[in-house]
Design a protein around this motif. Structure first.
Motif, PDB file in Angstrom:
ATOM      1  N   ILE A   1       0.855  -1.190   0.000  1.00 12.18           N
ATOM      2  CA  ILE A   1       0.000   0.000   0.000  1.00 12.18           C
ATOM      3  C   ILE A   1       0.884   1.230   0.000  1.00 12.18           C
ATOM      4  O   ILE A   1       1.786   1.362   0.843  1.00 12.18           O
ATOM      5  N   LYS A   2       0.639   2.089  -0.973  1.00 11.91           N
ATOM      6  CA  LYS A   2       1.412   3.337  -1.036  1.00 11.91           C
ATOM      7  C   LYS A   2       0.426   4.478  -0.862  1.00 11.91           C
ATOM      8  O   LYS A   2      -0.546   4.589  -1.616  1.00 11.91           O
ATOM      9  N   LEU A   3       0.673   5.303   0.134  1.00 10.67           N
ATOM     10  CA  LEU A   3      -0.186   6.456   0.382  1.00 10.67           C
ATOM     11  C   LEU A   3       0.576   7.715   0.002  1.00 10.67           C
ATOM     12  O   LEU A   3       1.666   7.961   0.509  1.00 10.67           O
ATOM     13  N   MET A   4      -0.014   8.509  -0.892  1.00 14.82           N
ATOM     14  CA  MET A   4       0.617   9.767  -1.298  1.00 14.82           C
ATOM     15  C   MET A   4      -0.240  10.877  -0.709  1.00 14.82           C
ATOM     16  O   MET A   4      -1.351  11.121  -1.182  1.00 14.82           O
ATOM     17  N   ILE A   5       0.300  11.496   0.318  1.00 18.30           N
ATOM     18  CA  ILE A   5      -0.535  12.382   1.123  1.00 18.30           C
ATOM     19  C   ILE A   5       0.041  13.786   1.165  1.00 18.30           C
ATOM     20  O   ILE A   5       1.261  13.981   1.053  1.00 18.30           O
ATOM     21  N   GLN A   6      -0.831  14.763   1.315  1.00 17.77           N
ATOM     22  CA  GLN A   6      -0.386  16.147   1.432  1.00 17.77           C
ATOM     23  C   GLN A   6       0.307  16.350   2.789  1.00 17.77           C
ATOM     24  O   GLN A   6      -0.111  15.769   3.787  1.00 17.77           O
ATOM     25  N   PRO A   7       1.327  17.190   2.857  1.00 18.50           N
ATOM     26  CA  PRO A   7       2.054  17.381   4.123  1.00 18.50           C
ATOM     27  C   PRO A   7       1.144  17.832   5.266  1.00 18.50           C
ATOM     28  O   PRO A   7       1.309  17.396   6.399  1.00 18.50           O
ATOM     29  N   GLU A   8       0.146  18.666   4.946  1.00 17.96           N
ATOM     30  CA  GLU A   8      -0.714  19.170   6.027  1.00 17.96           C
ATOM     31  C   GLU A   8      -1.699  18.122   6.514  1.00 17.96           C
ATOM     32  O   GLU A   8      -2.399  18.337   7.495  1.00 17.96           O
ATOM     33  N   HIS A   9      -1.787  16.985   5.833  1.00 21.48           N
ATOM     34  CA  HIS A   9      -2.703  15.913   6.260  1.00 21.48           C
ATOM     35  C   HIS A   9      -1.949  14.717   6.832  1.00 21.48           C
ATOM     36  O   HIS A   9      -2.547  13.669   7.062  1.00 21.48           O
ATOM     37  N   LEU A  10      -0.649  14.885   7.073  1.00 20.13           N
ATOM     38  CA  LEU A  10       0.161  13.748   7.521  1.00 20.13           C
ATOM     39  C   LEU A  10      -0.393  13.068   8.773  1.00 20.13           C
ATOM     40  O   LEU A  10      -0.320  11.852   8.911  1.00 20.13           O
ATOM     41  N   ASN A  11      -0.984  13.880   9.662  1.00 17.09           N
ATOM     42  CA  ASN A  11      -1.500  13.277  10.897  1.00 17.09           C
ATOM     43  C   ASN A  11      -2.762  12.456  10.649  1.00 17.09           C
ATOM     44  O   ASN A  11      -3.308  11.847  11.563  1.00 17.09           O
TER      45      ASN A  11
END
Lengths: 290, 677
Positions: free
Chosen positions: B294-304
């Motif tokens: 599973i690879k999650l590509m997430i925005q920095p502000e949504h890391l939590n």
């Protein structure tokens, strides 16, 4: 020191105001009952003989609420629309109460009589109403100054992340809340001066009080923070009690009703405390400036 | 278990091999791979253009001689106001650069024949345009709304393709990405590249789905339509500046960097679509669930919120493996678009899905979880089955919404899976039902419908929530175990084969008959005819319960030539209870009714539900105190649950409780005005 002594004075004045507190509380209760009786009828008629509302005894139930609103929806909607003028009426009622409360807190050792309370409520009604209107405008101006630039800049800029939209808003809102402590206390200070001077010059009094408050900004603001502590404690305590009890029997309904009424009574107590403390603070600082 | 075990062993073998030998990512093809795409493309972020070349192999699966190839050119939906998409939405962009298009620069066969000049745009839906306006205030569509669209192109061949023969064509294309508002495009330096290359339609031989004769099934792109294509092998090389972080529906096979650019080679097997994304801001997190990377590509502000996405997809993987089939691929990419690229959110491309969340979103609002679970579910109800989303959108969205309901309620609680605050909580199944019923005219049109035939504001409720509620009702009628059997058989028979609604209903009928005999009739066509193909509404009600004493003997009797009056005699201790049931709408479903008596006795009755009025009568020494239609809450299609029960002497406690709350609210409101007084 003035802030602390005023704070303590306010508490002792509020403690001595039990008759007045009871009068105000009963007036709230009567008004609320007058509005609750048709509401009860509305729920009973919407629910009819259905068993579905029983599921609401165990707390929030989205399906049950949806079914009730769908069937009694129009009536509920009409009821809510008719409610709007009531909010204005509540505001006028509170304006009236302010004069009566000041008549007592200015002399808490005297004997409380309803006629004396009413006399001062009437006497200061128009001045305090004017004051309320001025402060509503002040709140509006503050809101525009704080939020309008934010809305204009975020609205016109493309490609902002949600963090870039939310964080400035939270910062502004935080600043607004901090400012509100000052503004609300200032309104009470102005009421105190209008009462003490028996003055009708509302606009001029606002400026005078603003000057007084700025001259002693830290002590004035400290009083505001002190007066905020107990309301926050009250709300937190109520929430803890409320969330720990499942209201699904006649006994628990009654118990929570009593807790709710105690909370209302305490909120009125805290208001009297606040007005008495501000009045005392006003007297101290105006004596100091003479 | 078996296929999963085999898959895991195959994976172990594949990963142990040196790279040169591990070009294949699955041990064996999952689908017939009628199409194979080899794409080389380069993104120019400055002009938002992708120039590329695709080598397409297509095998004719029919007994027909095919004389042309038909391609979807979806990006032409964003070209101008004459596209069906733009004309139906009546939308306009704010600048030239906001529009998009795809041009085919050259088409050649592997034999060197140049077919470029033969290209012609066609409008297959021109004759299918809805002519009847259902809503009274709907504006008629522009007369040529279907006639100038360029989202489908036909390439007539010099040499037709014989049955079971193949053709290889090389296409050079230029795709200008639109400003991102609807699934594909760019926003600032965020790119979501979907429907970006000339995509071959599906050739349906006679007998496949509803095809009476063989032909291409290539629809124009409408605002509410999605897609339909064959399972394919994709080998895609993407070149772009090296500062971009890239994700795609394929597995990364190699990466080369030179002169400030990077070329990434991806391979994807047996998927219906290949999409990719590029942004400088992505943070990439990887996790593993059994055989799935599973690879999650997430925005920095949504890391939590990363853990929320990964947990949700793991729940979905586990649940669907248990109740349907194991996830057949070994990789999955989840993309969290930025807020200025939300147009790309909430979409599926089999092994790449886009979710969507918001900064500081509380855990009790399960939007990222719901979107992740829903879009992942499409890997099954689209990715594996690949039904025609143009013509039968419910088979994808509605069925998937049903599974999303199940997974969310299982993972997060059936009363808290959508919103989980103590004072406000809603489960996913109930949220689906409420959303459908509160939608615009919930039963206006049948769920089984072409995607472009739904009147304004009815697509969502009709295609998502109503079929989900319908399947939830079916599940409660036949049991979850039988429902699982249905889907396992459906997959067994139709995986990678483009089923239709008819095929699904056929499987349901088979399994239900096997499991229950004729308990529900000869088949369940009566159910689907009403609620899938029809617009029936369900509303059963208990109108009243009357309880009266029983009298006997009273009246005039013939005695010795005259009439003798005898006083009625009350039969002591006997009561006649009449429960009047009503069917208020046209939908018919057999229901159970629970009747309670004052001595605590409880009886369960069954009613076929056909009559408009139906009475239950009891003469007993006890009185009926209450009755309830469908006490187990199976018939979620029932539009009004309030009238499903009747209590002779209802309790005042609920009304008292909520009135006390209301009274408290009013008192607080009165006091709160003191802040401004």
């Amino acid at each position: 020191m003035k802030a602390i002594s005023s704070f303590l004075y306010g508490f002792s004045a509020a403690i001595k105001s039990l008759r007045m507190l009871l009068l105000i509380y009963l007036s709230y209760l009567v008004i609320a009952i007058l509005l609750a009786i048709p509401f009860y009828g509305l729920i009973r008629s919407a629910a009819g003989n259905s068993q579905l509302p029983d599921s609401l005894m165990n707390g929030f139930d989205a399906t049950a609420i949806r079914e009730l609103l769908d069937n009694g929806g129009k009536a509920f909607g009409f009821y809510l629309k008719a409610f709007m003028p009531w909010i204005f009426a509540f505001l006028l009622f509170q304006v009236y109460l302010s004069g009566g409360i000041f008549s007592w807190v200015s002399n808490p050792r005297g004997k409380f009589t309803i006629s004396f309370f009413h006399q001062h409520g009437r006497k200061y009604f128009w001045r305090y109403l004017k004051l309320a209107v001025y402060f509503l405008i002040i709140h509006l101006i503050i809101g525009l100054i704080l939020y309008l630039p934010y809305l204009l800049t975020t609205g016109s800029r493309e490609g902002l992340t949600d963090q870039q939209i939310v964080c400035p808003f939270l910062f502004i809102m935080g600043g607004h809340l901090i400012l509100l402590v000052f503004v609300f206390l200032l309104a009470d200070l102005v009421k105190s001066r209008l009462f003490e001077q028996d003055s009708r010059k509302v606009f001029k009094t606002i400026f005078k009080c603003l000057k007084m408050a700025f001259r002693r900004f830290f002590s004035f603001y400290f009083l505001g923070l002190l007066l905020l502590v107990f309301p926050l404690v009250l709300f937190a305590g109520f929430y803890l009690i409320r969330s720990s009890i499942l209201v699904n029997t006649a006994g628990t309904i009654l118990f929570i009703f009593v807790i709710q009424q105690v909370m209302i009574f305490l909120r009125i107590f805290l208001r009297v405390w606040r007005l008495a403390a501000t009045y005392s603070y006003y007297l101290k600082i105006s004596a100091g400036s003479k | 278990m078996k296929p999963c075990f085999f898959l895991i062993c195959a994976m172990a073998y594949v990963y142990a091999c040196p790279p040169a030998l591990s070009q294949q990512i699955l041990p064996a093809p999952l689908s017939p791979r009628i199409t194979q795409y080899k794409i080389k493309a380069e993104l120019d972020p400055v002009t938002q253009t992708v120039k590329g070349e695709v080598v397409l192999d297509w095998r004719n699966p029919s007994r027909d001689t095919v004389k042309d190839l038909q391609f979807h050119l979806y990006l032409n939906a964003f070209k101008n106001a004459r596209s069906t998409f733009k004309a139906q939405r009546r939308s306009a962009e704010s600048g030239q650069n906001d529009y998009g298009f795809i041009d085919i620069d050259e088409v050649r066969t592997s034999g060197g024949e140049d077919l470029t000049s033969r290209l012609k745009f066609i409008q297959p839906d021109e004759d299918l345009a809805p002519t009847k306006l259902i809503l009274p205030d709907e504006k008629p569509l522009a007369p040529d709304i279907y006639g100038k669209d360029q989202t489908v192109v036909s390439v007539p061949l010099v040499t037709p393709i014989l049955p079971d023969s193949s053709i290889t064509v090389k296409i050079r294309f230029t795709s200008k990405l639109p400003k991102l508002s609807f699934r594909t495009g760019y926003s600032k330096d965020f790119f979501f590249v979907a429907q970006w290359f000339p995509k071959l339609g599906v050739y349906e031989p006679a007998g496949m789905r509803y095809a009476q004769k063989g032909g291409w099934n290539t629809h124009q792109f409408h605002p509410s339509s999605e897609f339909y294509s064959n399972h394919s092998l994709y080998q895609v090389d993407i070149t772009l500046p090296e500062e971009y972080v890239v994700g795609s529906g394929g597995k990364l096979m190699s990466k080369q960097e030179s002169d400030g650019k990077q070329t990434l080679s991806y391979r994807a097997e047996d998927i219906v679509d290949f999409a990719w994304t590029a942004s400088k801001d992505y943070k990439v997190m990887e996790d593993q669930w059994k055989h799935v990377n599973i690879k999650l590509m997430i925005q920095p502000e949504h890391l939590n919120q990363a853990e929320r996405h990964i947990k949700a997809v793991k729940y979905a993987l586990e649940y669907l493996e248990t109740h349907v089939v194991p996830y057949p691929w070994n990789h999955l990419t989840i993309v969290d678009p930025p807020s200025y690229g939300q147009g790309a959110g909430g979409m599926e491309y089999t092994t790449l899905i886009t979710a969507g969340t918001f900064y500081m979103l509380p855990e009790q609002i399960r939007m990222p979880e719901m979107v992740t679970v829903h879009e992942f579910g499409h890997a099954y109800f689209m990715g594996i089955l690949a039904n025609n989303e143009f013509e039968e959108p419910w088979l994808d969205e509605g069925v998937n919404s049903y599974w999303e309901n199940r997974i969310m309620d299982w993972a997060y609680g059936d009363k808290t899976s959508m919103f989980g605050f103590p004072f406000f909580h809603v489960g996913d199944v109930e949220f689906s039902r409420i959303t459908w019923l509160e939608g615009y005219r919930p039963n206006l049109v049948a769920t089984f419908n072409n995607s472009w035939n739904f009147p304004r504001n009815t697509y969502g409720p009709s295609v998502y929530q109503k079929p989900a509620t319908m399947l939830n009702t079916l599940e409660r009628m036949i049991g979850q175990e039988t429902m699982d059997k249905i889907f396992k058989k459906y997959y067994d028979r139709w995986a990678f084969r483009h089923p239709s609604s008819r095929d699904f209903v056929h499987v349901v009928n088979e399994v239900v008959t096997e499991s229950f005999g004729n308990r529900f009739g000869d088949n369940l066509n009566w159910f689907f005819d009403q609620f899938l193909y029809g617009t029936a509404s369900v509303d059963y009600a208990i109108r009243t319960i009357r309880v009266n004493p029983v009298f006997e003997k009273g009246g005039l009797y013939d005695q010795s030539g005259s009439k003798t009056y005898i006083e009625p005699e009350k039969v002591e201790g006997m009561y006649r209870s009449v429960i009047q049931l009503e069917r208020l709408q046209d939908g018919i479903i057999p229901v159970e009714i629970t009747v309670r008596f004052d001595n605590g006795e409880q009886i369960t009755e069954h009613w076929e539900g056909k009559d408009k009025v139906y009475d239950l009568v009891y003469e007993k020494p006890t009185r009926v105190v209450s009755a309830c239609i469908d006490p187990a809450g199976k018939i979620l299609l029932d539009a009004n649950l309030l009238n499903n029960s009747y209590v002779v002497h209802p309790s005042a406690k609920p009304a008292l409780k909520w009135t006390a709350r209301f009274l408290f609210f009013v008192e607080n409101l009165i006091h709160s005005m003191s802040l401004f007084a």
